[in-house]
Design an enzyme around this catalytic site. Sequence first.
Site, mmCIF file in Angstrom:
data_model
loop_
_atom_site.group_PDB
_atom_site.id
_atom_site.type_symbol
_atom_site.label_atom_id
_atom_site.label_comp_id
_atom_site.label_asym_id
_atom_site.label_seq_id
_atom_site.Cartn_x
_atom_site.Cartn_y
_atom_site.Cartn_z
ATOM 1 N N PHE A 81 5.009 6.573 -0.704
ATOM 2 C CA PHE A 81 4.622 6.274 -2.075
ATOM 3 C C PHE A 81 3.773 5.008 -2.119
ATOM 4 O O PHE A 81 4.143 3.988 -1.531
ATOM 5 C CB PHE A 81 5.865 6.058 -2.954
ATOM 6 C CG PHE A 81 6.683 7.294 -3.186
ATOM 7 C CD1 PHE A 81 6.579 8.000 -4.382
ATOM 8 C CD2 PHE A 81 7.568 7.756 -2.220
ATOM 9 C CE1 PHE A 81 7.336 9.138 -4.605
ATOM 10 C CE2 PHE A 81 8.329 8.901 -2.433
ATOM 11 C CZ PHE A 81 8.208 9.599 -3.627
ATOM 12 N N HIS A 98 -0.004 4.104 8.594
ATOM 13 C CA HIS A 98 0.662 2.842 8.931
ATOM 14 C C HIS A 98 2.147 2.876 8.568
ATOM 15 O O HIS A 98 2.974 2.303 9.284
ATOM 16 C CB HIS A 98 -0.056 1.657 8.276
ATOM 17 C CG HIS A 98 0.346 1.362 6.876
ATOM 18 N ND1 HIS A 98 -0.130 2.072 5.790
ATOM 19 C CD2 HIS A 98 1.172 0.422 6.359
ATOM 20 C CE1 HIS A 98 0.392 1.578 4.686
ATOM 21 N NE2 HIS A 98 1.184 0.580 4.995
ATOM 22 N N SER A 131 0.836 -1.209 0.000
ATOM 23 C CA SER A 131 0.000 0.000 0.000
ATOM 24 C C SER A 131 0.867 1.254 0.000
ATOM 25 O O SER A 131 0.599 2.203 -0.731
ATOM 26 C CB SER A 131 -0.927 0.006 1.219
ATOM 27 O OG SER A 131 -1.833 -1.067 1.149
ATOM 28 N N GLU A 132 1.885 1.274 0.861
ATOM 29 C CA GLU A 132 2.834 2.396 0.885
ATOM 30 C C GLU A 132 4.226 1.909 1.217
ATOM 31 O O GLU A 132 4.401 0.937 1.960
ATOM 32 C CB GLU A 132 2.436 3.473 1.915
ATOM 33 C CG GLU A 132 1.518 4.553 1.393
ATOM 34 C CD GLU A 132 0.057 4.189 1.541
ATOM 35 O OE1 GLU A 132 -0.785 4.901 0.971
ATOM 36 O OE2 GLU A 132 -0.234 3.182 2.219
ATOM 37 N N THR A 133 5.192 2.610 0.657
ATOM 38 C CA THR A 133 6.599 2.464 1.027
ATOM 39 C C THR A 133 7.083 3.824 1.501
ATOM 40 O O THR A 133 6.847 4.844 0.844
ATOM 41 C CB THR A 133 7.441 1.978 -0.166
ATOM 42 O OG1 THR A 133 6.977 0.675 -0.557
ATOM 43 C CG2 THR A 133 8.914 1.903 0.196
#
Length: 269
Positions: free
Chosen positions: A63, A74, A45-47
């Site tokens: 991102f 999160h 979902s995100e980095t």
Amino acid sequence: MRIRIIDAFTDRPFGGNPAGVCVLDGDSFPDDTWMQRVAAELNLSETAFAHARGGQDWALRWFTPLTEVNLCGHATLATTHALAEDGLAAATVRFDTRSGILAATVAADGSITLDFPRSPVIPIEALPGTAEALGVPVVASYDTGALADLLVEVADEHTVRTMAPDLAAVARLATRGVIVTAQAADPASGYDFVSRFFGPAVGVPEDPVTGSAHTALAPLWSARLGRDELVGLQASARSGLVRTGLRGDRVDLTGRAVTVLDGNLAAYA
């Protein structure tokens, strides 16, 4: 470059929401295109990418597989967990982000509390096609201001858990993502409300646990239930708990995190 996958808003591996975390060695960010490619490669979902700014101050960006986002709960919690693992986080860490300065406090028991801006919850008419896209009747709809998500209340917890939206239709709605929520069915369940989050327009078909969504969910349900401190369950397949607390124009989001992968990224910018 060291890279970790950390499950956030959970106390067990393979629960909660996995985030990629890169704690950078230098004092600046790599090329934006490279960071976006890393996020696409991880396909989470995100980095998050963070670099030190001195003391307990860090710069932080997030991102999705498709784009950079303005706020992510999160991955901020996961980054704080990584810094604590490395001995780089004192009691409170400050992150300079697209959403301003965000603070994260690490408690003695390992839980982490994020200090995030409160999102407005403004009643609106349902966007055309919302009920059809979600596949369930809509009880109420809310604009969330700068969060840029549509908040939708449905009839009950069972509806939230069992709904199967048309994600292509959700992606066509005029919003970043859709938060779907209802009050908990059982007051003794250990949580006060349930939610799910769908963001196919930004490359996140369903987000397992969405911290930023709780900046709008907390004021909605606190007003409804008459308490400033609540517990939200995000009822995805992985599931996770977010403890929320209202403080004026801020929202505290509390949870735990677990590192499940710690390795090296061979292809660096």
